[in-house]
Motif scaffolding. Structure first.
Motif, short mmCIF file in Angstrom:
data_model
loop_
_atom_site.label_atom_id
_atom_site.label_comp_id
_atom_site.label_asym_id
_atom_site.label_seq_id
_atom_site.Cartn_x
_atom_site.Cartn_y
_atom_site.Cartn_z
N VAL A 1 4.56 -6.57 3.71
CA VAL A 1 4.50 -6.26 2.28
C VAL A 1 3.07 -5.86 1.90
CG1 VAL A 1 4.64 -7.26 -0.04
CG2 VAL A 1 6.49 -7.64 1.60
N ALA A 2 2.11 -6.63 2.35
CA ALA A 2 0.70 -6.31 2.06
C ALA A 2 0.34 -4.96 2.65
CB ALA A 2 -0.22 -7.40 2.61
N ARG A 3 0.84 -4.66 3.82
CA ARG A 3 0.53 -3.39 4.49
C ARG A 3 1.19 -2.21 3.77
NH1 ARG A 3 -1.70 -0.03 5.30
NH2 ARG A 3 -2.16 1.11 7.18
N ILE A 4 2.42 -2.41 3.26
CA ILE A 4 3.08 -1.35 2.48
C ILE A 4 2.29 -1.08 1.21
CG2 ILE A 4 5.15 -0.74 1.16
CD1 ILE A 4 6.77 -2.36 3.27
N ARG A 5 1.89 -2.14 0.51
CA ARG A 5 1.07 -1.97 -0.70
C ARG A 5 -0.21 -1.20 -0.39
NH1 ARG A 5 2.77 -7.35 -2.49
NH2 ARG A 5 3.97 -6.99 -4.38
N GLN A 6 -0.86 -1.60 0.69
CA GLN A 6 -2.09 -0.94 1.10
C GLN A 6 -1.83 0.53 1.44
OE1 GLN A 6 -3.87 -2.74 4.55
NE2 GLN A 6 -5.63 -1.35 4.55
N GLY A 7 -0.71 0.80 2.11
CA GLY A 7 -0.35 2.17 2.46
C GLY A 7 -0.12 3.04 1.24
N GLN B 1 -1.50 2.56 -1.73
CA GLN B 1 -2.81 2.77 -2.36
C GLN B 1 -3.68 3.74 -1.56
OE1 GLN B 1 -4.31 -1.24 -2.71
NE2 GLN B 1 -3.10 -1.67 -4.54
N ALA B 2 -3.52 3.72 -0.24
CA ALA B 2 -4.37 4.56 0.62
C ALA B 2 -3.80 5.97 0.82
CB ALA B 2 -4.55 3.89 1.98
N GLY B 3 -2.66 6.27 0.20
CA GLY B 3 -2.08 7.61 0.34
C GLY B 3 -1.50 7.88 1.73
N GLU B 4 -0.98 6.85 2.38
CA GLU B 4 -0.43 7.01 3.72
C GLU B 4 1.01 7.50 3.73
OE1 GLU B 4 -1.04 3.18 5.53
OE2 GLU B 4 -3.23 3.41 5.51
N PHE B 5 1.67 7.52 2.59
CA PHE B 5 3.04 7.99 2.53
C PHE B 5 3.05 9.50 2.31
CE2 PHE B 5 3.46 3.52 1.92
CZ PHE B 5 4.67 3.20 2.52
N ILE C 1 10.87 10.85 2.72
CA ILE C 1 9.64 10.06 2.78
C ILE C 1 9.41 9.54 4.20
CG2 ILE C 1 10.78 7.91 2.12
CD1 ILE C 1 8.17 7.17 0.61
N ARG C 2 8.15 9.53 4.57
CA ARG C 2 7.71 8.94 5.83
C ARG C 2 6.39 8.23 5.56
NH1 ARG C 2 12.13 10.26 6.50
NH2 ARG C 2 13.06 11.47 8.18
N VAL D 1 6.34 6.42 10.52
CA VAL D 1 7.32 5.34 10.33
C VAL D 1 8.42 5.85 9.41
CG1 VAL D 1 7.65 2.98 9.50
CG2 VAL D 1 5.50 3.61 10.61
N SER D 2 9.67 5.73 9.86
CA SER D 2 10.79 6.18 9.05
C SER D 2 11.12 5.13 7.98
CB SER D 2 12.02 6.44 9.93
OG SER D 2 12.54 5.21 10.38
N PRO D 3 11.82 5.54 6.93
CA PRO D 3 12.13 4.61 5.84
C PRO D 3 12.94 3.40 6.29
CG PRO D 3 12.91 6.83 5.31
CD PRO D 3 12.30 6.88 6.66
#
Length: 181
Positions: free
Chosen positions: A56-62, A64-68, A90-91, A100-102
C-alpha cells in the motif's frame, strides 16, 4: 470479561520484546473479535499484513512519483480498417519490479481505498492525452477513448459529473471519451 493474546516460544520468536509484542497484537485481535475471547498469534498472518502495508505504501509512493502509465490499445473498425478509438490500459512502471499489470496491485488498492485515487489518475491522464492528440491533429473529436474504472467508481453518484468536469478542464469534447467497467 477478559481478552487474551497468546504467542508461542520459540515458534513466534525468541526475543522477549518480540514475544510481548506478538502477544499484545494477538490480544488486540481478540478484543476486536469481541469480549471474553482469546487469540493465538499467527506468524503467517502477521507477515501478510506487513506485506500488504508495504505494498500500500509503495502504491501511494508510485502514484506520487508518477510511476503509473497508460498504454493505448487501438480500437479498429474491421470494415474500413480505420482506427476509431483506443482503450486506456494502466500499468505501473515499478523501479525494481519493472512493468506491473493491474492484476498485481488492483486488489490491494481496492481493499484499502486507494482505488479511488487510481481511478482519478486514470481519468485525468486519459483526458490530458486526448487533449494532446487533438492539439497535435493526431485525432479528431470523434475519436473515443475508453477507460477502465473500478466498480467503486461506478457506485458513486457524482461519477458522470466528475468525468464531465475533467473533460471540460482538459478542453476535451464530451464525445472524446466513453467509459467501460
Amino acid at each position: 470479561s477478559a481478552s487474551i493474546g497468546v504467542t508461542i516460544y520459540p515458534t513466534d520468536g525468541v526475543e522477549p520484546d518480540l514475544l510481548i509484542r506478538h502477544a499484545d497484537q494477538a490480544m488486540y485481535q481478540a478484543k476486536q473479535a469481541g469480549k471474553n475471547r482469546f487469540h493465538l498469534f499467527d506468524v503467517e498472518h502477521d507477515k501478510a499484513v506487513k506485506t500488504q502495508r508495504e505494498e500500500v505504501a509503495r502504491i501511494r509512493q508510485g502514484l506520487q512519483a508518477g510511476e503509473f502509465v497508460l498504454y493505448y490499445q487501438p480500437k479498429v473498425n474491421m470494415r474500413t480498417g480505420a482506427v476509431i478509438g483506443a482503450e486506456a490500459l494502466i500499468r505501473w512502471q515499478h523501479p525494481e519490479r519493472g512493468m506491473v499489470s493491474p492484476g498485481e496491485f488492483f486488489d490491494v488498492a481496492e481493499e484499502v481505498g486507494l482505488i479511488t485515487q487510481i481511478d482519478e489518475w486514470v481519468l485525468q491522464a486519459a483526458c490530458r492525452q486526448v487533449r494532446e492528440w487533438l492539439d497535435a491533429g493526431v485525432v479528431t473529436p470523434a475519436f473515443t477513448v475508453s477507460v477502465n474504472l473500478s466498480a467503486k467508481a461506478f457506485a458513486q453518484e457524482a461519477l458522470v459529473q466528475r468525468v464531465s468536469d475533467m473533460l471540460r478542464a482538459a478542453g476535451c469534447p464530451a464525445s472524446s471519451h466513453s467509459m467501460m467497467s
